[in-house]
Enzyme design. Sequence first.
Site, short mmCIF file in Angstrom:
data_model
loop_
_atom_site.label_atom_id
_atom_site.label_comp_id
_atom_site.label_asym_id
_atom_site.label_seq_id
_atom_site.Cartn_x
_atom_site.Cartn_y
_atom_site.Cartn_z
CB CYS A 132 -10.83 -2.29 0.57
SG CYS A 132 -10.28 -1.67 -1.04
CD GLU B 39 -5.33 -5.86 -1.19
OE1 GLU B 39 -4.77 -4.75 -1.12
OE2 GLU B 39 -6.04 -6.30 -0.27
CB CYS C 116 -5.27 -1.40 -1.66
SG CYS C 116 -6.58 -0.60 -0.72
CG ASN D 222 -0.41 -0.18 2.53
OD1 ASN D 222 0.59 -0.86 2.70
ND2 ASN D 222 -1.02 0.44 3.51
#
Length: 130
Positions: free
Chosen positions: A86, A53, A51, A40
């Site tokens: 998220c 990901e 983020c 992140n």
Amino acid sequence: MTELARQAMAARQKAFAPYSGFLVGAAVETTDGAIYTGCNIENASYGLTVCAERVAIWKAISEGVPPGAFRAIAIAADSPHPTPPCGACRQILAEFAPQATVTLINLQGVTREFTVAELLPESFNASYLR
Ligand code: THU
């Protein structure tokens, strides 16, 4: 621990998270077996934070990995229960890595595993645009 989880843990160390103090790492594996990592990256204008990901997915896509060509993602964070992605990242996973296995792991090595469809059922996708 899998190699993918190990790389997510290592990527977490690179997180730039001075505002939340919450470090996250991710590692995605392509169908060719290549691994791309992300962490992140926060911003003083908080909403611009990205983020781990998404950084990992964007790195892979920007290097030419075709959308859909991912088989797994591991996400590492320091929380008692492994941290799930998220909502925004779930949408990105649904579009770019719909077949990926999602493994969450915390620093104690506790893991949980999901499919993308379990994390985001009935997702909006490009088929609705046609
Ligand atoms: N964060 C991630 O990088 N991935 C997640 O799955 C959850 C949240 C980051 C965003 C922000 O930098 C910090 O964690 C706190 O929300």
